[in-house]
Design a protein around this motif. Structure first.
Motif, PDB file in Angstrom:
ATOM      1  N   TYR A 100       0.771  -1.087  -0.023  1.00 52.33           N
ATOM      2  CA  TYR A 100       0.105  -0.090   0.097  1.00 52.33           C
ATOM      3  C   TYR A 100       0.893   1.169  -0.056  1.00 52.33           C
ATOM      4  O   TYR A 100       0.265   2.133  -0.558  1.00 52.33           O
ATOM      5  CB  TYR A 100      -0.911  -0.104   1.116  1.00 52.33           C
ATOM      6  CG  TYR A 100      -1.957  -0.993   1.148  1.00 52.33           C
ATOM      7  CD1 TYR A 100      -3.117  -0.682  -0.006  1.00 52.33           C
ATOM      8  CD2 TYR A 100      -2.300  -2.269   1.736  1.00 52.33           C
ATOM      9  CE1 TYR A 100      -4.115  -1.383   0.071  1.00 52.33           C
ATOM     10  CE2 TYR A 100      -3.405  -2.948   1.611  1.00 52.33           C
ATOM     11  CZ  TYR A 100      -4.254  -2.613   0.699  1.00 52.33           C
ATOM     12  OH  TYR A 100      -5.423  -3.460   0.590  1.00 52.33           O
ATOM     13  N   ASN A 101       2.112   1.273   0.592  1.00 49.36           N
ATOM     14  CA  ASN A 101       2.889   2.166   0.508  1.00 49.36           C
ATOM     15  C   ASN A 101       3.305   2.610  -0.876  1.00 49.36           C
ATOM     16  O   ASN A 101       3.604   3.898  -1.214  1.00 49.36           O
ATOM     17  CB  ASN A 101       4.269   2.100   1.539  1.00 49.36           C
ATOM     18  CG  ASN A 101       3.966   1.802   2.770  1.00 49.36           C
ATOM     19  OD1 ASN A 101       2.922   2.390   3.387  1.00 49.36           O
ATOM     20  ND2 ASN A 101       4.660   1.010   3.549  1.00 49.36           N
ATOM     21  N   ASN A 102       3.634   1.714  -1.631  1.00 51.43           N
ATOM     22  CA  ASN A 102       4.161   1.997  -2.982  1.00 51.43           C
ATOM     23  C   ASN A 102       2.976   1.895  -4.150  1.00 51.43           C
ATOM     24  O   ASN A 102       3.544   1.964  -5.113  1.00 51.43           O
ATOM     25  CB  ASN A 102       4.795   0.502  -3.205  1.00 51.43           C
ATOM     26  CG  ASN A 102       6.234   0.206  -2.169  1.00 51.43           C
ATOM     27  OD1 ASN A 102       6.705   1.110  -1.780  1.00 51.43           O
ATOM     28  ND2 ASN A 102       6.312  -0.950  -2.052  1.00 51.43           N
ATOM     29  N   ILE A 103       1.948   2.209  -3.902  1.00 50.00           N
ATOM     30  CA  ILE A 103       1.087   2.557  -4.823  1.00 50.00           C
ATOM     31  C   ILE A 103       0.407   4.243  -4.772  1.00 50.00           C
ATOM     32  O   ILE A 103      -0.480   4.444  -5.363  1.00 50.00           O
ATOM     33  CB  ILE A 103      -0.125   1.542  -5.003  1.00 50.00           C
ATOM     34  CG1 ILE A 103      -1.014   1.672  -3.420  1.00 50.00           C
ATOM     35  CG2 ILE A 103       0.426   0.186  -5.301  1.00 50.00           C
ATOM     36  CD1 ILE A 103      -2.212   0.431  -3.597  1.00 50.00           C
ATOM     37  N   THR A 104       1.199   4.758  -3.781  1.00 51.37           N
ATOM     38  CA  THR A 104       0.854   6.302  -3.828  1.00 51.37           C
ATOM     39  C   THR A 104       2.029   7.027  -4.164  1.00 51.37           C
ATOM     40  O   THR A 104       2.811   6.670  -4.556  1.00 51.37           O
ATOM     41  CB  THR A 104       0.326   6.462  -2.267  1.00 51.37           C
ATOM     42  OG1 THR A 104       1.334   6.392  -1.461  1.00 51.37           O
ATOM     43  CG2 THR A 104      -0.744   5.743  -2.076  1.00 51.37           C
ATOM     44  N   ASP A 105       2.048   8.401  -3.414  1.00 51.64           N
ATOM     45  CA  ASP A 105       3.168   9.258  -3.639  1.00 51.64           C
ATOM     46  C   ASP A 105       4.025   9.222  -2.639  1.00 51.64           C
ATOM     47  O   ASP A 105       4.513  10.157  -2.128  1.00 51.64           O
ATOM     48  CB  ASP A 105       2.654  10.655  -3.843  1.00 51.64           C
ATOM     49  CG  ASP A 105       1.779  11.024  -2.833  1.00 51.64           C
ATOM     50  OD1 ASP A 105       1.343  10.420  -2.052  1.00 51.64           O
ATOM     51  OD2 ASP A 105       1.013  12.362  -2.946  1.00 51.64           O
ATOM     52  N   GLU A 106       4.319   7.836  -1.910  1.00 53.62           N
ATOM     53  CA  GLU A 106       5.302   7.740  -0.468  1.00 53.62           C
ATOM     54  C   GLU A 106       6.315   6.977  -0.915  1.00 53.62           C
ATOM     55  O   GLU A 106       7.353   7.554  -0.757  1.00 53.62           O
ATOM     56  CB  GLU A 106       4.071   6.773   0.245  1.00 53.62           C
ATOM     57  CG  GLU A 106       2.983   7.699   1.392  1.00 53.62           C
ATOM     58  CD  GLU A 106       2.360   6.779   1.815  1.00 53.62           C
ATOM     59  OE1 GLU A 106       2.475   7.068   3.327  1.00 53.62           O
ATOM     60  OE2 GLU A 106       2.089   5.705   1.811  1.00 53.62           O
ATOM     61  N   SER A 107       6.237   5.880  -1.690  1.00 54.35           N
ATOM     62  CA  SER A 107       7.526   5.164  -1.909  1.00 54.35           C
ATOM     63  C   SER A 107       7.265   4.147  -3.061  1.00 54.35           C
ATOM     64  O   SER A 107       6.268   4.057  -3.670  1.00 54.35           O
ATOM     65  CB  SER A 107       7.708   4.095  -0.687  1.00 54.35           C
ATOM     66  OG  SER A 107       6.901   3.315  -0.382  1.00 54.35           O
TER      67      SER A 107
END
Length: 583
Positions: A100-107
């Protein structure tokens, strides 16, 4: 004696099987053979409990020791407690969901073909959706509904039934919340269904589903104690979840008419928890996930080596420290730029003191607690003790970037790693094994941010209470300048609150759902490419920074994706289900 204990252990495992009036030990033994390592923790918990309880009663039928009746399960408080523990274990959140972190503008994940990178480009549908929980959720809901059904005739003491029922109401509400935030309205099944019933249940509306969730939370609140271990439900835990549920229900995705009373209710419930005074912001951001007695965690999923574990300490590190796995958490420049300076100003704001030639100097404490950047220190191991500390070399030709072309895929592609929640003293992690810090699902900082957002949306202009809670969070981050009351409009305050959520809750699987509920995913994600930095080490030892997109193609998040598709297999099984629009 040993055989008796083993048989009792086997009995406990029937709790994970569909109900039968008599289940033979032979069948349960066969079932054990299909268990994976994920069930080991449950198995050994059962062994410990049975050994302790073995002297006080014999669960087996003396006339037929191979027969086990359901009554013997539901009439024993220890066994029912284990049944409820299994329901806790059904929670879908935790460290293993870091995609979930890797499908936004986070990572970003560095592996081109893996799940998050497929999701980013819109390669998911009603057949293949890594975020789908429909089947697992309804399996757990049936387990919960059976609990309520059996409690109606169970001879357990009233106070035991009351508390356990409160826990299960909380868990059922949580599971339906996990469903509604994905699919909108879903079939609401509130009882243990018999085989003579019509098992094809139509979807409730989104509003009806939220109302049911809130009713379950109220039932839980009435039955639960004021305090409990952090891995169990209490009145405070209920308030924290209810505050989150109400905030979602008030948000644009679920509240297109912007009904103001929903924002008001969300603000009131979060304020109720704040006013209890039971929680506070824990001062040490590096230690928040490592000190289990911290004052901030409200509800968490706990791990215990060697039976239950996760992989966080390995997957976010460079290859030199990853010990058999890496590449799952390279922080984007987008997130790095969101961290304020220590004076509280944005790096783009006049007077911030930001130096483009020294971009990692003078940021707030969260930056240094969460982001691993070129020149930062990181600890870890490659094959067990001893612990070693490195200075990150994230520049062209650097060890932790592209020095070895054959290992680039295991190192960062964005120019950053993360150290948030990492146990830097851990020397036993390897691949997917060896980490045991708890997953904090509900913490006090989120409650403060939930209150600030709801209160700001409800009022015509931000009042002092909003400034107060935001300043608490920012002071903990080492920001020296408070937000001054009366300085910001409602719209400006909304921007501040959303950025604080972005930074404070980063990598905690909150951002993706925030962008969805705000209906901003189609603008912040769709058509965009995540940014990274390419750093060059100059001859004089200084560094140059070139900011570039890291995604090979633009991200895809279209309007239909705000509500996920119901799995096609479920539509086949239940003719009363209607698919979400666009799928």
């Amino acid at each position: 004696m040993v055989i008796t204990i083993l048989n009792r252990v086997l009995l406990m495992l029937v709790l994970t099987l569909p109900y039968k009036s008599n289940v033979s030990v032979y069948h349960i033994k066969s079932y054990i053979m299909s268990y994976t390592h994920k069930n080991v923790f449950l198995f050994f918990s059962i062994v410990a409990l049975v050994v302790a309880a073995s002297c006080k009663k014999d669960f087996l039928n003396r006339q037929n020791p191979e027969a086990i009746s359901a009554d013997e399960v539901w009439n024993d408080a220890d066994l029912v407690g284990l049944y409820v523990n299994k329901i806790y274990n059904d929670r879908t959140e935790g460290w293993g969901q870091h995609f979930y972190n890797n499908i936004t503008d986070e990572s970003r994940s560095t592996y081109p073909g893996n799940e998050p990178n497929q999701l980013l480009i819109g390669q998911w549908d009603d057949v293949n959706n890594p975020m789908d929980i429909w089947g697992a959720a309804y399996t757990s809901i049936r387990r919960m509904n059976e609990f309520f059904y059996r409690m109606e005739t169970s001879p357990l003491a009233a106070e035991i039934k009351e508390q356990l029922s409160g826990e299960v109401y909380f868990l059922r509400a949580f599971m339906y919340f996990d469903l509604v935030k994905r699919y909108g309205g879903v079939p609401v099944i509130d009882h243990f269904q018999g085989i003579d019933e019509d098992l094809e249940v139509a979807r409730a509306t989104t509003e009806e589903t939220f109302v049911f969730i809130l009713a379950d939370l109220d039932r839980a609140y009435e039955r639960l104690p004021d305090t409990a271990p952090k891995s169990k439900a209490s009145k405070a835990t209920v308030l924290a979840l209810k505050g989150r549920v109400l905030l979602y229900w008030a948000s644009p995705l679920f509240n297109p008419e912007n009904e103001q009373e929903r924002w008001q209710q969300a603000a009131e419930v979060n304020k109720q928890l704040i006013d209890l005074g039971e929680y506070s912001l824990y001062d040490n951001l590096n230690d928040l996930w490592l000190n289990t007695s911290n004052t901030e965690s409200i509800f968490q999923i706990e791990y215990k080596l060697p039976e239950k574990y996760h992989d966080w300490d390995a997957v976010v590190k460079p290859l030199v420290l990853a010990n058999n796995t890496a590449g799952y958490g390279s922080i984007l420049q987008n997130l790095v730029d969101a961290f304020p300076m220590v004076n509280g100003k944005s790096i783009h704001e006049e007077g911030s003191g930001y130096d483009a030639q020294n971009p990692y100097v003078g940021r707030d404490k969260r930056f240094y607690a969460f982001v691993a950047y070129n020149g930062a220190k990181m600890k870890g191991t490659t094959s067990g003790p001893p612990l070693k500390e490195i200075t990150l070399e994230i520049y062209r030709g650097g060890r932790d970037y592209d020095q070895d072309p054959s290992t680039i895929i295991y190192n960062t592609t964005t120019g950053y790693y993360t150290i948030k929640a990492v146990n830097q003293e851990n020397t036993i992690y390897r691949g997917g094994f060896g980490s045991d810090q708890p997953w904090i699902e509900l913490r006090y900082a989120e409650v403060l941010l939930n209150f600030a957002e709801a209160q700001n949306e409800y009022l015509s202009a931000p009042d002092p209470t909003i400034y107060e809670v935001l300043n608490l969070i920012r002071r903990r981050a080492g920001i020296t300048q408070d937000l001054e009351v009366g300085t910001f409009t409602k719209d400006q305050m909304r921007t501040i609150i959303r950025n604080e959520r972005y930074v404070e809750l980063c990598l905690e699987h909150k951002r993706y759902w925030d962008l969805r509920r705000w209906k901003l995913a189609t603008s912040i994600l769709n058509g965009q490419r995540g940014m990274g930095v390419v750093i060059t080490k100059n001859d004089d030892g200084s560094f140059s920074y070139d900011y570039q997109p890291v995604d090979p193609q633009p991200n895809v998040f279209t309007e239909k994706m705000y509500y996920m598709p119901i799995p096609r297999s479920e539509l086949t099984k239940n003719r009363k289900l209607a698919q979400n629009e666009g799928w």
